[in-house]
Structure formats: C-alpha cells, structure tokens
Write a protein that holds these residues in place. Sequence first.
Motif, PDB file in Angstrom:
ATOM      1  N   VAL A   1       0.846  -1.197   0.000  1.00  0.00           N
ATOM      2  CA  VAL A   1       0.000   0.000   0.000  1.00  0.00           C
ATOM      3  C   VAL A   1       0.884   1.251   0.000  1.00  0.00           C
ATOM      4  O   VAL A   1       1.792   1.391   0.822  1.00  0.00           O
ATOM      5  CB  VAL A   1      -0.934   0.026   1.226  1.00  0.00           C
ATOM      6  N   ASP A   2       0.627   2.162  -0.915  1.00  0.00           N
ATOM      7  CA  ASP A   2       1.365   3.415  -0.986  1.00  0.00           C
ATOM      8  C   ASP A   2       0.821   4.376   0.078  1.00  0.00           C
ATOM      9  O   ASP A   2      -0.325   4.817   0.001  1.00  0.00           O
ATOM     10  CB  ASP A   2       1.205   4.029  -2.384  1.00  0.00           C
ATOM     11  N   MET A   3       1.636   4.681   1.074  1.00  0.00           N
ATOM     12  CA  MET A   3       1.208   5.530   2.188  1.00  0.00           C
ATOM     13  C   MET A   3       1.675   6.974   2.025  1.00  0.00           C
ATOM     14  O   MET A   3       1.495   7.791   2.934  1.00  0.00           O
ATOM     15  CB  MET A   3       1.761   4.961   3.496  1.00  0.00           C
ATOM     16  N   SER A   4       2.283   7.321   0.908  1.00  0.00           N
ATOM     17  CA  SER A   4       2.907   8.634   0.761  1.00  0.00           C
ATOM     18  C   SER A   4       1.926   9.790   0.921  1.00  0.00           C
ATOM     19  O   SER A   4       2.245  10.795   1.575  1.00  0.00           O
ATOM     20  CB  SER A   4       3.632   8.732  -0.585  1.00  0.00           C
ATOM     21  N   ALA A   5       0.728   9.685   0.355  1.00  0.00           N
ATOM     22  CA  ALA A   5      -0.249  10.774   0.464  1.00  0.00           C
ATOM     23  C   ALA A   5      -0.732  10.924   1.902  1.00  0.00           C
ATOM     24  O   ALA A   5      -0.879  12.049   2.402  1.00  0.00           O
ATOM     25  CB  ALA A   5      -1.430  10.523  -0.474  1.00  0.00           C
ATOM     26  N   ARG A   6      -0.965   9.810   2.569  1.00  0.00           N
ATOM     27  CA  ARG A   6      -1.411   9.861   3.961  1.00  0.00           C
ATOM     28  C   ARG A   6      -0.316  10.451   4.853  1.00  0.00           C
ATOM     29  O   ARG A   6      -0.593  11.234   5.767  1.00  0.00           O
ATOM     30  CB  ARG A   6      -1.818   8.460   4.428  1.00  0.00           C
ATOM     31  N   LYS A   7       0.926  10.094   4.581  1.00  0.00           N
ATOM     32  CA  LYS A   7       2.045  10.624   5.363  1.00  0.00           C
ATOM     33  C   LYS A   7       2.209  12.123   5.131  1.00  0.00           C
ATOM     34  O   LYS A   7       2.546  12.875   6.055  1.00  0.00           O
ATOM     35  CB  LYS A   7       3.328   9.871   5.007  1.00  0.00           C
ATOM     36  N   ALA A   8       1.964  12.565   3.919  1.00  0.00           N
ATOM     37  CA  ALA A   8       2.080  14.000   3.614  1.00  0.00           C
ATOM     38  C   ALA A   8       1.025  14.791   4.379  1.00  0.00           C
ATOM     39  O   ALA A   8       1.306  15.894   4.875  1.00  0.00           O
ATOM     40  CB  ALA A   8       1.930  14.218   2.113  1.00  0.00           C
TER      41      ALA A   8
END
Length: 272
Positions: A174-181
């Motif tokens: 799962v790509d978490m990059s947007a949630r982390k941003a």
Amino acid sequence: MGDSCFNPGMQSVVALAGKTLGVEAVCVPTGDNQASDTINGFLMNMDKSVEAFAKRVQSDKRLSGGFDAFGLSQGNNIIRGYIAAYNDPPVRNFLSICGINAGVAAFPHCAPSTPVLGSICEALTEVLGKLAYNPIVQDILFQANYFRDPTRRNSSEYLSHSRLALWNGERPGVDMSARKARWAKVERFVWVEGSRDSMVWPRQGEQWGDVPSGYPKQLSPVPYNETRWYTEDTFGLQTAGKAGKNFFESFDGDHIRFTSAELQGWLKKYFK
C-alpha cells in the motif's frame, strides 16, 4: 464508545474547552441525533465514521481556516483518520486523550494480568478474534477495526482485512505517501495516557507502544520509538518525531478519568 456529542457530559467538556481557550468549541458528531450518534460509535466502521466527520467539518465555515482538535478514547481514531485521509481544512494541533491509537490487544478489563477473569478473557479473545477480521465484520463494527490480536497480527486475515492494519501501514503493497504527507501538515501531536487505564491494553498503545513479539510469554510493551510503525515510519510517526512534533502527557487515573484542571492545562499548553 457509547458516548455522543449530544450527551450533556460531552457538551460540558466542549464548553470547558471553549471557555479555557476563549474560542468557540464544537463537537463534531457522526449522527444527526443522540441515538444515531451513539449507535454509529458501534455500527459505523472507522472509514465511514471518518467520512461522516469530514463532511461535517468541511461544511462548517467556522472550521474552514483550520482548527485544533482533541478527542476522547475512540473519538481519536476518527480525528486521526481524518488527518490521514483528508486534513482539509487542516488540523493544526491534535490532542489525543486515551486514544485507541495502536489498537487494543485485549477486550476491556481483559489485560493478561486481570485476576479471575484471565481465562475467560482468553477464551473470549480466541473465539471473537477469529471473527474480527472477517470482511463483513470489518465493514460494520467500529471496535473490530481497532482490535489487534497479538496472536494474529502477522496473519493474512489481519493484514488483508483489518482497517487498523491499513491505517498503520502494516498492509503490504500500500502506498502511504499521500497519507504521510497529510500527517506531516499537523504542527503538534499530543499523546495522553491514563496511567491506570483498564479499558485499553496495552495502555501504552495510547502513546503508540506495542505488544512485544514474545507475547504471551513476554508482556512488557515495546516503547513507541522501537515499534515497527516508528522505525519504518509506516505512516509518518517517525517523521513527526524527528521534527519535534510528538509530545507525551499522562494522568493518574483510569480510562478518560482526567480532571477538568488537567484538561485545561493541556489545552493551554498546546493549543495557545
């Protein structure tokens, strides 16, 4: 769980916060009245609860420029979920009081050390734990979403179906990059633990501690900065820590049994 923005007790907490800070304070429900708001705390899963919360926040012009937020118990899951999935308008500072942040590894009052009830709790966990990660149950029951069975946390059922596994960045691929941003937009996170909390086990999970890998032979919780979600920065906790955004408080009491003076102290310290 079992509470509502429409309850007099919750309204008094909101009024105290507004008076303390000299601002208008609001409680954001997920239902239109006390009955539906209370039921939603059980039968509306975490993602749907966050969606309902976001709709109300985004339609409230008073919040359009951003806001500070604090939650009690599982209400923190909704705020935390909003930050990760939306954060528009943004949360400036987030005060989590007895939040079910890292999930629960046992049912209320069912810590492994609980006398007499220990064997009963083990049986309950064994039976209901098998059902918790059923997709149908996960789609309905809020409490099943944050139940993190320490004997099943590496199972395909938990990793594939648990809402908490997704939120915590435990689900593979799962790509978490947007949630982390979105998480990184918050200025301060304040994690408050009740030092005698009997509802949440491990209570250190309120500050992102975890059950040890040697469970059940080992019971001492893993400190937050030694957990996988911190060391691998699975959703942004380490990034926040390195930026000096994580703060930790505690009070001497059971689950959300803090005093008015303690709440006022946290609000003045972190929201002003």
